[in-house]
Design an enzyme around this catalytic site. Structure first.
Site, mmCIF file in Angstrom:
data_model
loop_
_atom_site.group_PDB
_atom_site.id
_atom_site.type_symbol
_atom_site.label_atom_id
_atom_site.label_comp_id
_atom_site.label_asym_id
_atom_site.label_seq_id
_atom_site.Cartn_x
_atom_site.Cartn_y
_atom_site.Cartn_z
ATOM 1 N N GLY A 92 45.633 -11.650 87.676
ATOM 2 C CA GLY A 92 44.771 -11.700 88.861
ATOM 3 C C GLY A 92 44.878 -10.369 89.587
ATOM 4 O O GLY A 92 45.697 -10.215 90.473
ATOM 5 N N HIS A 93 44.093 -9.386 89.152
ATOM 6 C CA HIS A 93 44.180 -8.046 89.747
ATOM 7 C C HIS A 93 43.277 -7.958 90.973
ATOM 8 O O HIS A 93 42.068 -8.132 90.874
ATOM 9 C CB HIS A 93 43.814 -6.977 88.711
ATOM 10 C CG HIS A 93 44.848 -6.872 87.634
ATOM 11 N ND1 HIS A 93 44.655 -6.208 86.459
ATOM 12 C CD2 HIS A 93 46.105 -7.369 87.573
ATOM 13 C CE1 HIS A 93 45.754 -6.288 85.717
ATOM 14 N NE2 HIS A 93 46.638 -7.004 86.373
ATOM 15 N N LYS A 115 49.203 -3.769 90.697
ATOM 16 C CA LYS A 115 48.630 -2.877 89.689
ATOM 17 C C LYS A 115 47.131 -2.674 89.907
ATOM 18 O O LYS A 115 46.638 -1.559 89.738
ATOM 19 C CB LYS A 115 48.850 -3.455 88.282
ATOM 20 C CG LYS A 115 50.318 -3.489 87.871
ATOM 21 C CD LYS A 115 50.498 -4.048 86.481
ATOM 22 C CE LYS A 115 50.133 -5.511 86.356
ATOM 23 N NZ LYS A 115 50.969 -6.435 87.148
ATOM 24 N N ASP A 173 52.510 -8.883 89.439
ATOM 25 C CA ASP A 173 52.104 -8.858 90.851
ATOM 26 C C ASP A 173 52.617 -7.618 91.581
ATOM 27 O O ASP A 173 52.895 -7.667 92.775
ATOM 28 C CB ASP A 173 52.583 -10.112 91.599
ATOM 29 C CG ASP A 173 52.103 -11.374 90.940
ATOM 30 O OD1 ASP A 173 50.944 -11.398 90.523
ATOM 31 O OD2 ASP A 173 52.891 -12.325 90.825
ATOM 32 N N GLN A 185 50.460 -8.581 84.029
ATOM 33 C CA GLN A 185 51.837 -9.117 84.167
ATOM 34 C C GLN A 185 52.831 -7.950 84.312
ATOM 35 O O GLN A 185 52.435 -6.910 84.822
ATOM 36 C CB GLN A 185 52.205 -10.028 82.994
ATOM 37 C CG GLN A 185 51.459 -11.354 82.990
ATOM 38 C CD GLN A 185 50.094 -11.293 82.342
ATOM 39 O OE1 GLN A 185 49.932 -10.713 81.284
ATOM 40 N NE2 GLN A 185 49.091 -11.885 82.966
HETATM 41 P P1 IMP Z 1 51.581 -17.786 81.405
HETATM 42 O O1 IMP Z 1 51.336 -16.340 81.185
HETATM 43 O O2 IMP Z 1 50.484 -18.479 82.137
HETATM 44 O O3 IMP Z 1 51.987 -18.496 80.146
HETATM 45 O O4 IMP Z 1 52.868 -17.911 82.394
HETATM 46 C C1 IMP Z 1 54.173 -17.528 81.972
HETATM 47 C C2 IMP Z 1 54.929 -16.897 83.126
HETATM 48 O O5 IMP Z 1 54.330 -15.659 83.473
HETATM 49 C C3 IMP Z 1 54.947 -17.742 84.405
HETATM 50 O O6 IMP Z 1 56.174 -17.514 85.072
HETATM 51 C C4 IMP Z 1 53.815 -17.138 85.214
HETATM 52 O O7 IMP Z 1 53.998 -17.356 86.600
HETATM 53 C C5 IMP Z 1 53.961 -15.682 84.857
HETATM 54 N N1 IMP Z 1 52.711 -14.944 84.989
HETATM 55 C C6 IMP Z 1 51.637 -14.974 84.157
HETATM 56 N N2 IMP Z 1 50.680 -14.153 84.600
HETATM 57 C C7 IMP Z 1 51.145 -13.576 85.706
HETATM 58 C C8 IMP Z 1 50.614 -12.590 86.594
HETATM 59 O O8 IMP Z 1 49.509 -12.073 86.433
HETATM 60 N N3 IMP Z 1 51.417 -12.243 87.629
HETATM 61 C C9 IMP Z 1 52.662 -12.762 87.795
HETATM 62 N N4 IMP Z 1 53.188 -13.665 86.999
HETATM 63 C C10 IMP Z 1 52.444 -14.074 85.953
#
Ligand code: IMP
Length: 440
Positions: free
Chosen positions: A54-55, A30, A27, A238
């Site tokens: 979620g870009h 990017k 977040d 991420q």
């Molecule tokens: P997962 O990727 O859905 O398995 O989530 C694992 C961890 O990564 C959790 O803490 C999510 O909130 C975090 N996470 C996954 N995708 C994003 C993103 O695009 N932005 C911020 N945090 C993310």
């Protein structure tokens, strides 16, 4: 300060083969920076993660949130590639393409490709992601419930199903039958309903028929682009501290958002990479569980959340907020080989009377200048701050670094100094032109 603020940068300076990574916990904004850099690259490539990303990109008054498709799709004449390292939910991808088309964005096999060796996020992955989180109770990770962890687990266990299988319905049916038998047994063990074979199979094959023109050998496609000396931008999703190896395990995602992940997730070797751009927010946020040393869960955190509109674009969850953590970004610079820093959302801090930057952690008598690899130490660490005066004036309209208020420049220079990387871009608002390219 010499050397910390880079020489005047124009978009051309970013071209050739560039990897863009998040330097914090995701977040970082990017999507905003990728959108700028994509203007001058021919190929924009996702290399890891899935629809957990979620870009967000603002173009005029339009807001686009992209989960799987690279943000380059919002520019004409680009080729967007979903690389082999991504886990693809085929139904979600069909939905995203259809949604973009409805909004007048062209998505065809001329401007989008998806790797035939990318693994699929299957319906049982999403259900299991959710069930496992519930079962973990207090120890939950706070995932996005997009099935990311279970899909990567199947890939590594060699029980995954790849996109190419959708193009061979008979082979796909056979694989799905086997996988569903095993996964339905697991679902039952959680007390959940098993998935029906025919309906599941048909839904995925339908998505496969839709996606057929896009599915290709992305490794060859990208190597042709390299041979033709095309500009390529790798779009990390991420952030570094969510990397499965370098992040705050187990509170991480299941892929490699770090720069090394770009090579593995695309097939482009490390010696072809020209530069790495790290994106960091002017403060720090985190969504989901796990240690976050500079977190402010009081009024200050709420203020940052409100002014910065810090709510996840994938799940709508409020993001935890806190001061800029230079220990984290120093670590990110080291792991990713960051050459340039893009700092986003400076304007969110416009109203702060004073600001803090965390320059070290204290755990008992011990001082850490780097992120401790010991999670228990990280959970207990207390930030060591340096305090900076605020500027208390709007920066939104500013387009040149030298026009920023002196205290804002001092703050940015401190970020650069403590991180050890020169600044190249500052964003002071969500729109494309709310951007400062940094001059020395
Ligand atoms: P997962 O990727 O859905 O398995 O989530 C694992 C961890 O990564 C959790 O803490 C999510 O909130 C975090 N996470 C996954 N995708 C994003 C993103 O695009 N932005 C911020 N945090 C993310």
């Amino acid at each position: 300060m010499a050397g910390m603020i880079s020489a005047f940068l124009r978009l051309d300076d970013f071209m050739a083969i560039t990897i863009l990574v998040g330097g914090q916990w995701g977040d970082e904004g990017k999507g905003r920076i990728i959108d700028l850099l994509a203007e001058r690259s021919k190929y924009v490539v996702r290399y890891q993660g899935g629809s957990n990303a979620g870009h967000e990109v603002h173009i005029g008054s339009d807001v686009y949130v992209l989960h799987l498709i690279p943000s380059g799709i919002l520019h004409s004449g680009k080729v967007c590639v979903i690389g082999n390292g991504v886990v693809v939910d085929p139904v979600a991808l069909v939905g995203e393409i259809s949604e973009l088309r409805k909004r007048g964005i062209s998505v065809t096999s001329d401007n989008m490709a998806v790797s035939d060796t990318a693994h699929m996020v299957m319906p049982y992955h999403k259900i299991l992601d959710e069930l496992r989180e519930i079962r973990k109770g207090k120890l939950k990770i706070g995932t996005t419930k997009r099935g990311i962890g279970p899909a990567y687990a199947d890939k590594v266990s060699r029980t995954g199903i790849r996109l190419q299988e959708l193009l061979r319905p008979a082979v796909f049916r056979e694989k799905l039958r086997m996988r569903l038998a095993e996964n339905n047994a697991v679902l039952r063990s959680y007390g959940a309903k098993p998935l029906p074979f025919e309906a599941t199979c048909e839904e995925l094959l339908r998505a496969g028929r839709f996606l057929k023109p896009f599915i290709c050998d992305s490794v060859m496609l990208l190597h042709q682009a390299v041979a033709q000396k095309r500009d390529i931008l790798f779009e990390g999703a991420q952030g570094t501290l969510l990397d499965i190896d370098y992040g705050t395990y187990p509170y991480v995602t299941s892929s490699h958002p770090t720069s090394g992940g770009a090579c593995v997730g695309s097939g482009i070797p490390p010696n072809r990479i020209d530069r790495v751009v790290g994106v960091v927010k002017a403060y720090t946020t985190r969504v989901g569980e796990g240690p976050f040393p500079t977190e402010h869960d009081g009024a200050l955190g709420e203020k940052m959340q409100r002014i910065g509109d810090e709510f996840g674009r994938t799940t709508g969850r409020g993001r935890r907020c806190g001061w800029f953590d230079a220990v984290v970004t120093r670590f990110s610079r080291m792991i990713n080989g960051i050459d340039e820093l893009a700092v986003t959302k400076l304007d969110v801090l416009d109203d702060m009377p004073e600001l803090k930057i965390c320059v070290g952690y204290r755990v008992g008598p011990k001082l850490y200048e780097s992120v401790p690899s010991d999670l228990e130490a990280l959970k207990r660490c207390r930030p060591v701050y340096q305090t900076y005066p605020g500027w208390r004036t709007s920066t939104k309209h500013i387009r040149k670094f030298e026009d920023l208020p002196k205290n804002a420049r001092l703050y940015l220079e401190a970020i650069s100094r403590h991180t050890g990387a020169p600044l190249s871009i500052i964003s002071v608002g969500p729109r494309r032109d709310d951007t400062i390219y940094v001059k020395s």
